[in-house]
Design a protein around this motif. Sequence first.
Motif, PDB file in Angstrom:
ATOM      1  N   ARG A   1       2.588   3.520   5.773  1.00  0.00           N
ATOM      2  CA  ARG A   1       1.759   3.394   4.582  1.00  0.00           C
ATOM      3  C   ARG A   1       1.072   2.036   4.541  1.00  0.00           C
ATOM      4  O   ARG A   1       1.643   1.013   4.933  1.00  0.00           O
ATOM      5  CB  ARG A   1       2.619   3.552   3.323  1.00  0.00           C
ATOM      6  CG  ARG A   1       3.263   4.921   3.198  1.00  0.00           C
ATOM      7  CD  ARG A   1       2.282   5.935   2.656  1.00  0.00           C
ATOM      8  NE  ARG A   1       2.707   7.317   2.902  1.00  0.00           N
ATOM      9  CZ  ARG A   1       2.061   8.370   2.435  1.00  0.00           C
ATOM     10  NH1 ARG A   1       0.978   8.213   1.703  1.00  0.00           N
ATOM     11  NH2 ARG A   1       2.481   9.591   2.704  1.00  0.00           N
ATOM     12  N   GLY A   2      -0.144   2.039   4.050  1.00  0.00           N
ATOM     13  CA  GLY A   2      -0.908   0.809   3.914  1.00  0.00           C
ATOM     14  C   GLY A   2      -1.876   0.933   2.755  1.00  0.00           C
ATOM     15  O   GLY A   2      -1.692   1.761   1.857  1.00  0.00           O
TER      16      GLY A   2
ATOM     17  N   GLY B   1       0.803  -1.218   0.000  1.00  0.00           N
ATOM     18  CA  GLY B   1       0.000   0.000   0.000  1.00  0.00           C
ATOM     19  C   GLY B   1       0.831   1.260   0.000  1.00  0.00           C
ATOM     20  O   GLY B   1       1.982   1.270   0.444  1.00  0.00           O
ATOM     21  N   ASP B   2       0.225   2.343  -0.491  1.00  0.00           N
ATOM     22  CA  ASP B   2       0.922   3.625  -0.553  1.00  0.00           C
ATOM     23  C   ASP B   2       0.103   4.756   0.055  1.00  0.00           C
ATOM     24  O   ASP B   2       0.351   5.928  -0.205  1.00  0.00           O
ATOM     25  CB  ASP B   2       1.304   3.951  -1.995  1.00  0.00           C
ATOM     26  CG  ASP B   2       0.100   3.963  -2.944  1.00  0.00           C
ATOM     27  OD1 ASP B   2      -1.049   3.852  -2.462  1.00  0.00           O
ATOM     28  OD2 ASP B   2       0.313   4.072  -4.161  1.00  0.00           O
ATOM     29  N   SER B   3      -0.880   4.406   0.875  1.00  0.00           N
ATOM     30  CA  SER B   3      -1.727   5.407   1.525  1.00  0.00           C
ATOM     31  C   SER B   3      -1.358   5.530   3.000  1.00  0.00           C
ATOM     32  O   SER B   3      -0.982   4.551   3.640  1.00  0.00           O
ATOM     33  CB  SER B   3      -3.207   5.014   1.413  1.00  0.00           C
ATOM     34  OG  SER B   3      -3.605   4.919   0.068  1.00  0.00           O
ATOM     35  N   SER B   4      -1.475   6.730   3.529  1.00  0.00           N
ATOM     36  CA  SER B   4      -1.256   6.924   4.970  1.00  0.00           C
ATOM     37  C   SER B   4      -2.299   6.148   5.753  1.00  0.00           C
ATOM     38  O   SER B   4      -3.504   6.360   5.579  1.00  0.00           O
ATOM     39  CB  SER B   4      -1.351   8.411   5.322  1.00  0.00           C
ATOM     40  OG  SER B   4      -1.515   8.581   6.724  1.00  0.00           O
TER      41      SER B   4
ATOM     42  N   GLY C   1      -6.872   1.690   4.971  1.00  0.00           N
ATOM     43  CA  GLY C   1      -6.121   1.718   6.216  1.00  0.00           C
ATOM     44  C   GLY C   1      -5.569   0.377   6.653  1.00  0.00           C
ATOM     45  O   GLY C   1      -5.007   0.270   7.741  1.00  0.00           O
ATOM     46  N   GLU C   2      -5.718  -0.658   5.807  1.00  0.00           N
ATOM     47  CA  GLU C   2      -5.166  -1.961   6.166  1.00  0.00           C
ATOM     48  C   GLU C   2      -3.641  -1.878   6.107  1.00  0.00           C
ATOM     49  O   GLU C   2      -3.066  -1.171   5.292  1.00  0.00           O
ATOM     50  CB  GLU C   2      -5.649  -3.051   5.210  1.00  0.00           C
ATOM     51  CG  GLU C   2      -7.163  -3.154   5.094  1.00  0.00           C
ATOM     52  CD  GLU C   2      -7.710  -2.447   3.861  1.00  0.00           C
ATOM     53  OE1 GLU C   2      -7.143  -1.394   3.464  1.00  0.00           O
ATOM     54  OE2 GLU C   2      -8.690  -2.938   3.286  1.00  0.00           O
ATOM     55  N   LEU C   3      -2.983  -2.651   6.957  1.00  0.00           N
ATOM     56  CA  LEU C   3      -1.538  -2.497   7.072  1.00  0.00           C
ATOM     57  C   LEU C   3      -0.797  -3.833   7.087  1.00  0.00           C
ATOM     58  O   LEU C   3      -1.344  -4.863   7.476  1.00  0.00           O
ATOM     59  CB  LEU C   3      -1.194  -1.691   8.318  1.00  0.00           C
ATOM     60  CG  LEU C   3      -1.759  -2.166   9.657  1.00  0.00           C
ATOM     61  CD1 LEU C   3      -0.733  -2.993  10.416  1.00  0.00           C
ATOM     62  CD2 LEU C   3      -2.198  -0.983  10.500  1.00  0.00           C
ATOM     63  N   GLY C   4       0.432  -3.790   6.619  1.00  0.00           N
ATOM     64  CA  GLY C   4       1.330  -4.937   6.722  1.00  0.00           C
ATOM     65  C   GLY C   4       1.142  -5.998   5.657  1.00  0.00           C
ATOM     66  O   GLY C   4       0.391  -5.840   4.694  1.00  0.00           O
TER      67      GLY C   4
END
Length: 263
Positions: free
Chosen positions: A174-175, A132-135, A179-182
């Motif tokens: 970034r995710g 991902g590339d979103s905050s 907003g999902e991450l990792g």
Amino acid sequence: MRRILSILFATCLAAPVLAAPCGNSGGGFEAWKTSFAREAQSAGVGQRGLQALANATYAQGTINADRNQKSFKYTFEKFMQIRGADTIVAQGRKRKARNPAFYASLEQHYGVPAGILIAIHGMETAFGGFMGDSSVVSAITTLAYDCRRTDFFVPHAIGALKLVDHGSITPATRGAKHGELGHTQFLPGNALAFGVDGNGDGVVDFYNETDALASTANFLRQKGWRPGVGYLEGQPNFQVIQQWNAAGVYQKAIANMASRIDG
């Protein structure tokens, strides 16, 4: 009079924090953040998390993505094709063969077989190829503010701010667009609740593959995964896959790919 004032003051202190009002455009986001900060602080968010909230910006790209989730409306066959299921299975088998002890240890500890974890990892981020590339903070707070699914995303926004407090993510992490991450794209509230330190370095890092897969296995086990029981549609553990993602076509895809990886 003093007694009346004391009662009124005590009542004000005991009153619950009112929920911040939602909105359908970016115009009210800054005012919402101010209100939501009080709600977050009441929920236990500390100074670092509150500062991350103050610095968050309205994520129009997240809203656009939320309104345009076409792939989950495809047929199963089309979904498998566009998500590259055959490639995920082929690469997943190789990953399992390269590191069988790792996946065996996860199954021994959590009861979740390799195929499920590998299928999720491949589906979500192409095995960590793109996370991902979103905050994360801006995306998840934007969704908490947005009126479409406020109640669902508010706990995840609180979770993201607490993850900042704990040092598991930073305001710059970034995710994905929601907003999902990792590696396996945890929603922040789930990351906070189910994250584990898989590699024993004292930090729960969802951008570390070992931590992410151990956390995914822990999520599934805590949601009711039964070791040694089937996970295809109609079998007991399929309902646990449904806890990971609400889209029926996604659930079937994970089960199908996992069974092919596990052989």
